[in-house]
Scaffold this motif. Sequence first.
Motif, PDB file in Angstrom:
ATOM      1  N   ALA A 151      -2.676  -7.083  -3.078  1.00 19.42           N
ATOM      2  CA  ALA A 151      -4.009  -6.757  -2.572  1.00 19.42           C
ATOM      3  C   ALA A 151      -5.052  -7.344  -3.510  1.00 19.42           C
ATOM      4  CB  ALA A 151      -4.177  -5.243  -2.470  1.00 19.42           C
ATOM      5  N   SER A 153      -9.271  -8.214  -3.967  1.00 20.98           N
ATOM      6  CA  SER A 153     -10.675  -8.204  -3.564  1.00 20.98           C
ATOM      7  C   SER A 153     -11.456  -9.091  -4.516  1.00 20.98           C
ATOM      8  CB  SER A 153     -11.251  -6.786  -3.582  1.00 20.98           C
ATOM      9  OG  SER A 153     -12.616  -6.808  -3.222  1.00 20.98           O
ATOM     10  N   GLN A 158     -11.262  -4.870  -9.344  1.00 23.28           N
ATOM     11  CA  GLN A 158      -9.817  -4.918  -9.131  1.00 23.28           C
ATOM     12  C   GLN A 158      -9.325  -6.358  -9.010  1.00 23.28           C
ATOM     13  OE1 GLN A 158     -11.990  -2.977  -7.623  1.00 23.28           O
ATOM     14  NE2 GLN A 158     -11.146  -0.974  -7.115  1.00 23.28           N
ATOM     15  N   SER A 183     -11.351  -2.742  -1.805  1.00 29.06           N
ATOM     16  CA  SER A 183     -10.605  -1.699  -2.506  1.00 29.06           C
ATOM     17  C   SER A 183     -10.403  -0.443  -1.661  1.00 29.06           C
ATOM     18  CB  SER A 183     -11.311  -1.339  -3.810  1.00 29.06           C
ATOM     19  OG  SER A 183     -12.604  -0.833  -3.566  1.00 29.06           O
ATOM     20  N   GLN A 185      -9.474  -0.352   1.202  1.00 30.09           N
ATOM     21  CA  GLN A 185      -8.349  -0.598   2.103  1.00 30.09           C
ATOM     22  C   GLN A 185      -7.011  -0.624   1.367  1.00 30.09           C
ATOM     23  OE1 GLN A 185      -9.920  -4.413   3.445  1.00 30.09           O
ATOM     24  NE2 GLN A 185     -10.389  -3.561   5.463  1.00 30.09           N
ATOM     25  N   PHE A 186      -7.059  -0.558   0.031  1.00 28.55           N
ATOM     26  CA  PHE A 186      -5.841  -0.727  -0.763  1.00 28.55           C
ATOM     27  C   PHE A 186      -4.796   0.347  -0.478  1.00 28.55           C
ATOM     28  CE2 PHE A 186      -7.643  -3.355  -4.581  1.00 28.55           C
ATOM     29  CZ  PHE A 186      -7.923  -4.391  -3.699  1.00 28.55           C
ATOM     30  N   ALA A 198      -1.034  -3.129  -5.349  1.00 29.94           N
ATOM     31  CA  ALA A 198      -2.495  -3.047  -5.312  1.00 29.94           C
ATOM     32  C   ALA A 198      -2.984  -2.470  -6.633  1.00 29.94           C
ATOM     33  CB  ALA A 198      -2.978  -2.176  -4.155  1.00 29.94           C
ATOM     34  N   LEU A 200      -5.139  -0.048  -8.619  1.00 30.73           N
ATOM     35  CA  LEU A 200      -5.846   1.197  -8.342  1.00 30.73           C
ATOM     36  C   LEU A 200      -6.570   1.674  -9.595  1.00 30.73           C
ATOM     37  CD1 LEU A 200      -3.234   3.333  -6.321  1.00 30.73           C
ATOM     38  CD2 LEU A 200      -4.945   1.727  -5.437  1.00 30.73           C
TER      39      LEU A 200
END
Length: 347
Positions: A151, A153, A158, A183, A185-186, A198, A200
Amino acid sequence: MHRRVFLTSLLGASAAVAGLSGCADGSAAADTRGAATKPLADKVPSGTSLKIASYQGTQQLQFRLAKLPPLPFTVSSWVNIGAGPDVINAFRAKSLDLANNAGIPPIQAHYQGFDAKIVAINITRKPNYLFATKPGSDIRTVADFKGKKLAFSQGQAQGVVLLRALKQAGLKYDEVKLVPLTSNQFLTALQSGQVDIAPLANSQAPAYLKQYEGKGAHTIPTDVVDLLNLLWAPQSVLNDPAKAAAIAAYIPEWAKGQVWQHEHADVWNEEFYVKTQNLTLDQARGISKLANKPLFPPSWDEAIKWEQETADLLAEGGFVKKFDVSSLFDHRFEPIAAKAVPAEYRR
């Protein structure tokens, strides 16, 4: 070719065009150096107001708990917004005057042709993020990211944490699959298996693990630091002497609020994480232990160096065009935050 498609899908066609041709409203190509060097007013004019970002109501809660004095201007709205792409859109729509983000959104805004400036810096020394795996994953190290769906962005902290981690592990961009997401949508992407990994925030991990650790999800710590926690504003806002003075008056309270939170972690754990985020007290304490001590540098030299390295890293991947990031900083505000806090919080 895939990076161009990725970029367009992330920014949207209009933003991509703006990034190439410049934007008439707040164009980064416009010469705004004169406006950015006018001295700040000593007093905020009566009737001045600002629209300020406060994701999940953190600023109002921080100010209330710290019992900070009333601001010398009106906050016409506290906007519940945090993600960099959303902030940039709000800046464009003139529905937001001042936001709190990491270092990468100002770079992204510049690439899109939108002129905004950094007005305050808080240095972070410890990682604010870790990598989470989808349920049932056997990935254990960043080296295991090779060939996996990650993931990513581009316009958020992130994203740069992931890029720096890949570089540190010696992985090239074409050795992984970067999946364009924002983020927010992670978590859904992890849960559904749309991505393998992803990044976080430390504060997100406990809730995710509580739900999916029993199904084989786990986290992978990283020592990659996202150095900058900053305040920034559109150039059009900073060109307004009254609003610029209001921002200058807000910065000390922003800094003091973060110092208060750091020094009263037990209260913050209860009032924010437990009462508003529905975490247990033990989870809240775990997050606070990982939290950074706020540090407000009297000089922005380190921040500018880090921001240039970040912009260069994005340029190497073809995500933005190479540029001199010094244009992103409004040095009129440079000493304000440091002057507002005790010496131990100035670095």
